[in-house]
Scaffold this active site. Structure first.
Site, PDB file in Angstrom:
ATOM      1  N   LYS A  36       2.651  71.618  10.655  1.00 44.13           N
ATOM      2  CA  LYS A  36       2.839  72.849   9.869  1.00 44.13           C
ATOM      3  C   LYS A  36       1.816  73.013   8.757  1.00 44.13           C
ATOM      4  CE  LYS A  36       6.252  70.780   6.802  1.00 44.13           C
ATOM      5  NZ  LYS A  36       7.639  70.306   6.724  1.00 44.13           N
ATOM      6  N   ARG A 129      18.575  68.844   0.489  1.00 42.11           N
ATOM      7  CA  ARG A 129      18.005  69.987   1.194  1.00 42.11           C
ATOM      8  C   ARG A 129      18.901  70.173   2.416  1.00 42.11           C
ATOM      9  NH1 ARG A 129      11.764  70.701   3.143  1.00 42.11           N
ATOM     10  NH2 ARG A 129      12.616  69.913   5.084  1.00 42.11           N
TER      11      ARG A 129
HETATM   12  C1  LIG Z   1       7.596  68.959   6.741  1.00 45.21           C
HETATM   13  C2  LIG Z   1       8.645  68.101   7.294  1.00 45.21           C
HETATM   14  C3  LIG Z   1       8.343  66.777   7.650  1.00 45.21           C
HETATM   15  C4  LIG Z   1       6.987  66.145   7.406  1.00 45.21           C
HETATM   16  O1  LIG Z   1       6.870  65.778   6.056  1.00 45.21           O
HETATM   17  P1  LIG Z   1       5.576  64.969   5.507  1.00 45.21           P
HETATM   18  O2  LIG Z   1       5.943  64.607   4.121  1.00 45.21           O
HETATM   19  O3  LIG Z   1       4.426  65.916   5.570  1.00 45.21           O
HETATM   20  O4  LIG Z   1       5.399  63.799   6.376  1.00 45.21           O
HETATM   21  C5  LIG Z   1       9.342  66.029   8.234  1.00 45.21           C
HETATM   22  N1  LIG Z   1      10.575  66.529   8.430  1.00 45.21           N
HETATM   23  C6  LIG Z   1      10.911  67.797   8.091  1.00 45.21           C
HETATM   24  C7  LIG Z   1      12.301  68.288   8.345  1.00 45.21           C
HETATM   25  C8  LIG Z   1       9.961  68.625   7.504  1.00 45.21           C
HETATM   26  O5  LIG Z   1      10.283  69.872   7.162  1.00 45.21           O
END
Ligand SMILES: *Cc1c(COP(=O)(O)O)cnc(C)c1O
Length: 354
Positions: A36, A129
């Protein structure tokens, strides 16, 4: 050539991916490669795959459209919108979920196209969250999910260090594997995936304290910036400069440090303050707040500092630099996570893979 631009080193992304895959596979942990932050830019996704990533994840359905030709399992990170259920089951194989009504909608949508959509049920271990907070509700939800057609519950997961800054530890992640065991026993099911978080869980692998049974991590930042995110430490033998922003200088002048005249609000409604350092040599770059926040760039020339920015300009102090900058020269910045996110999202910034 077009500026501003983000230059992406494909070799470095591949290298970082390979390192993390090797690190995690020692603990029988599969990495889900999170795309993303760079909007699933296909050339970058392809080198992650070359580096050994075998599952791809993103938070936005639009990004899955871009990589639908890559034949690997796709995982939706953001809880699905009920309004997008059809697209979710068409474009992804697995999604993270916490709402039974959304899961019911996915069940219908998947059944309609004769697919089985996989679900990882999210449990909130305290970061506040996404995820189910009360254990009772986890059990109730599982009981409902296993009755649904078109849906397969494949595991449980959690997300930490996103909203609440809660650090993954043996104690909190251990609850997830314990819960998995009890769910399997109570409902006589197999939950093959225990998804133990994001780049903030890497430190537990490094210290050998990852709970037995965690077998998946969803990694974005650690791949693109070579950084674990519980403490912000660099990961050994990885690159932190896979993405660089390059901007062009459009003015260089010697000017005083303090504006002349009565000081009111700047372009962003704030009253600015200034330190008097006398006459300084200043450069203006053609990149601005519309592209990226100044807190999200790190100048590669350590002797240059950022004085400020407006929508389309960065103002730099180049007085102390050893470089003889001229108008038309380029200035290079490393980027933070937020910096990669906003520059890759900006349509005004050229993306160049090297
Ligand atoms: C963005 C996201 C990740 C990845 O997080 P990083 O800190 O970039 O490794 C993993 N799980 C969820 C649910 C996310 O939204």
């Amino acid at each position: 050539m077009t500026y501003p631009r983000v230059e992406i080193s494909l070799d470095k992304i591949e290298h970082n991916s390979r390192k993390l895959v090797a690190m995690c596979s020692k603990h029988d942990i599969t990495i889900v490669g999170v795309t993303k932050v760079f909007c699933a830019y296909p050339e970058v996704v392809k080198v992650m795959v070359k580096g050994g990533i075998s599952v791809l994840a993103d938070s936005r359905i639009e990004n899955f459209e871009k990589i639908k030709d890559i034949d690997l399992p796709k995982l939706l990170l953001r809880l699905p919108m009920i309004s997008q259920a059809k697209k979710v089951v068409e474009l992804t194989d697995i999604s993270l979920n916490s709402e039974i009504n959304a899961i019911r909608t996915l069940s219908e949508a998947a059944s309609n196209i004769n697919k089985v959509h996989k679900i990882i049920l999210m449990v909130d271990l305290g970061d506040l969250r996404e995820g189910i907070f009360e254990e009772k509700e986890v059990f109730e939800t599982v009981e409902e999910i296993i009755k649904l057609n078109g849906i397969e519950l494949v595991g449980i997961g959690t997300n930490l260090t996103c909203y609440g800054g809660v650090i993954p530890r043996y104690e909190n992640l251990g609850k997830l594997t314990d819960l998995k065991n009890r769910l399997e026993e109570k409902y006589d099911i197999n939950l093959n995936i225990v998804s133990g978080g994001n780049s903030s869980s890497i430190h537990l692998i490094q210290s050998g304290k990852i709970p037995e049974g965690i077998n998946q991590l969803r990694l974005g930042e650690s791949i693109v910036l070579g950084r674990e995110t519980a403490f912000g430490e660099n990961i050994e033998d990885t690159y932190d400069d896979c993405f660089k922003l390059i901007a062009e200088i459009v003015e260089i002048k010697e000017k005083p440090s303090i504006p002349i005249g009565e000081i009111g609000m700047n372009a962003f409604g704030k009253v600015p303050t200034f330190d008097d350092k006398g006459i300084r040599r200043r450069a203006i770059c053609a990149v601005g707040k519309q592209d990226i926040d100044i807190d999200d760039v790190i100048l590669e020339d350590k002797n240059v500092s950022i004085l400020g920015a407006s929508s389309d300009h960065f103002i730099l102090d180049i007085t102390e630099s050893n470089n003889e900058y001229k108008v038309g020269d380029k200035v290079s910045f490393k980027l933070t996570y937020g910096g990669i996110l906003s520059t890759m999202t900006s349509e005004y910034i050229e993306k160049i893979c090297k």
